[in-house]
Write a protein that holds these residues in place. Structure first.
Motif, mmCIF file in Angstrom:
data_model
loop_
_atom_site.group_PDB
_atom_site.id
_atom_site.type_symbol
_atom_site.label_atom_id
_atom_site.label_comp_id
_atom_site.label_asym_id
_atom_site.label_seq_id
_atom_site.Cartn_x
_atom_site.Cartn_y
_atom_site.Cartn_z
ATOM 1 N N ALA A 86 17.950 2.971 7.501
ATOM 2 C CA ALA A 86 18.387 3.472 6.221
ATOM 3 C C ALA A 86 18.687 4.955 6.260
ATOM 4 O O ALA A 86 19.373 5.586 5.390
ATOM 5 C CB ALA A 86 17.554 2.865 5.085
ATOM 6 N N ILE A 87 17.680 6.031 6.702
ATOM 7 C CA ILE A 87 17.692 7.443 6.535
ATOM 8 C C ILE A 87 18.988 7.651 7.636
ATOM 9 O O ILE A 87 19.752 8.570 6.900
ATOM 10 C CB ILE A 87 16.388 7.841 7.129
ATOM 11 N N VAL A 88 19.078 7.201 8.520
ATOM 12 C CA VAL A 88 20.330 7.461 9.395
ATOM 13 C C VAL A 88 21.671 7.255 8.606
ATOM 14 O O VAL A 88 22.566 8.011 8.535
ATOM 15 C CB VAL A 88 20.388 6.885 10.729
ATOM 16 N N GLU A 89 21.427 6.129 7.952
ATOM 17 C CA GLU A 89 22.960 5.572 7.309
ATOM 18 C C GLU A 89 23.091 6.626 6.009
ATOM 19 O O GLU A 89 24.130 6.812 5.652
ATOM 20 C CB GLU A 89 22.857 4.397 6.570
ATOM 21 N N ARG A 90 22.064 6.825 5.202
ATOM 22 C CA ARG A 90 22.150 7.739 4.229
ATOM 23 C C ARG A 90 22.553 9.216 4.411
ATOM 24 O O ARG A 90 23.207 9.926 3.633
ATOM 25 C CB ARG A 90 20.512 7.896 3.532
ATOM 26 N N TYR A 91 22.005 9.596 5.542
ATOM 27 C CA TYR A 91 22.433 11.139 5.787
ATOM 28 C C TYR A 91 23.536 11.160 6.833
ATOM 29 O O TYR A 91 23.890 12.297 7.526
ATOM 30 C CB TYR A 91 21.021 11.887 6.530
ATOM 31 N N LYS A 92 24.116 10.234 7.453
ATOM 32 C CA LYS A 92 25.210 10.101 8.399
ATOM 33 C C LYS A 92 26.447 10.997 7.932
ATOM 34 O O LYS A 92 26.849 10.913 6.739
ATOM 35 C CB LYS A 92 25.652 8.682 8.445
ATOM 36 N N CYS A 93 26.873 11.555 8.873
ATOM 37 C CA CYS A 93 28.010 12.700 8.416
ATOM 38 C C CYS A 93 29.375 11.768 8.585
ATOM 39 O O CYS A 93 29.696 11.376 9.703
ATOM 40 C CB CYS A 93 28.034 13.877 9.571
ATOM 41 N N THR A 94 30.037 11.637 7.409
ATOM 42 C CA THR A 94 31.586 10.990 7.691
ATOM 43 C C THR A 94 32.393 12.090 7.113
ATOM 44 O O THR A 94 32.218 12.985 6.297
ATOM 45 C CB THR A 94 31.471 9.689 6.668
ATOM 46 N N GLN A 95 33.740 11.555 7.332
ATOM 47 C CA GLN A 95 34.665 12.387 6.943
ATOM 48 C C GLN A 95 34.798 12.608 5.385
ATOM 49 O O GLN A 95 34.907 13.501 4.569
ATOM 50 C CB GLN A 95 36.066 11.908 7.152
ATOM 51 N N GLU A 96 34.584 11.526 4.514
ATOM 52 C CA GLU A 96 34.552 11.475 3.211
ATOM 53 C C GLU A 96 33.409 12.143 2.522
ATOM 54 O O GLU A 96 33.552 12.976 1.649
ATOM 55 C CB GLU A 96 34.580 10.031 2.691
ATOM 56 N N ARG A 97 32.168 11.901 2.964
ATOM 57 C CA ARG A 97 31.085 12.843 2.742
ATOM 58 C C ARG A 97 31.116 14.193 2.888
ATOM 59 O O ARG A 97 30.797 15.036 1.889
ATOM 60 C CB ARG A 97 29.878 12.245 3.277
#
Length: 178
Positions: A86-97
């Motif tokens: 869940a932490i990885v998903e929350r802080y994952k770098c995506t283009q939209e983010r």
């Protein structure tokens, strides 16, 4: 016993990101341990997290190990892994983010009159969107990839480029007159 609890430092328990930590068979101490372990990864040892969660110092090493062991405490081990994901998903770098974060930075910088930061943030947004492309040409090659004729020509070019025309005089060695 009261004194012991008073001596215990005030511990901030992070907010859980995974529902697995709220399984009815996971105790409050186990939940605290899992949260402290995952959210302080690299900052505190598992033993320290066990102590902060309320386990006795004398048995904290054993408890920390057991709580992470899938055969001894499968629900806790699964919850720890779920919280990590869940932490990885929350802080994952995506283009939209990245685009939305840079837009917020741009807007705050613009509002405060920091035009350099605003332009830099907008430029980065444009790069993410593919509006700006940095073209770089990197030429690499080795002598192994050249033909014999190419090598000889390159050597001749280097000789011409770096040749030194000079004259010389022969110096005879002087004998010691001692």
């Amino acid at each position: 016993m009261k004194e012991n609890k008073e001596l215990q430092e005030e511990v901030f328990i992070p907010e859980a990101l995974s529902d697995a930590l709220f399984h009815p068979k996971i105790t409050g101490k186990q939940r605290k341990f899992a949260l402290l372990l995952v959210h302080s990864e690299g900052l505190h040892t598992a033993t320290h997290c066990a102590i902060q969660a309320g386990y006795a110092k004398d048995s904290a090493v054993v408890r920390a190990s057991e709580l992470q062991h899938p055969e001894k405490y499968p629900l806790v081990a699964k919850a720890i892994e779920s919280e990590r994901r869940a932490i990885v998903e929350r802080y994952k770098c995506t283009q939209e983010r990245s685009l939305s974060t840079l837009a917020r930075i741009r807007d705050k910088a613009s509002d405060s009159g920091n035009w350099n930061a605003a332009v830099a943030a907008e430029t980065r947004r444009g790069q993410i969107a593919g509006l700006y492309v940095d073209k770089k040409e990197i030429l690499t090659g080795t002598i192994d990839s050249m033909s014999r004729d190419e090598v000889e020509k390159k050597l001749q070019d280097l000789k011409e480029q770096y040749s030194i025309e000079t004259t010389f005089e022969e110096v005879k060695e002087l004998e010691n007159k001692a």
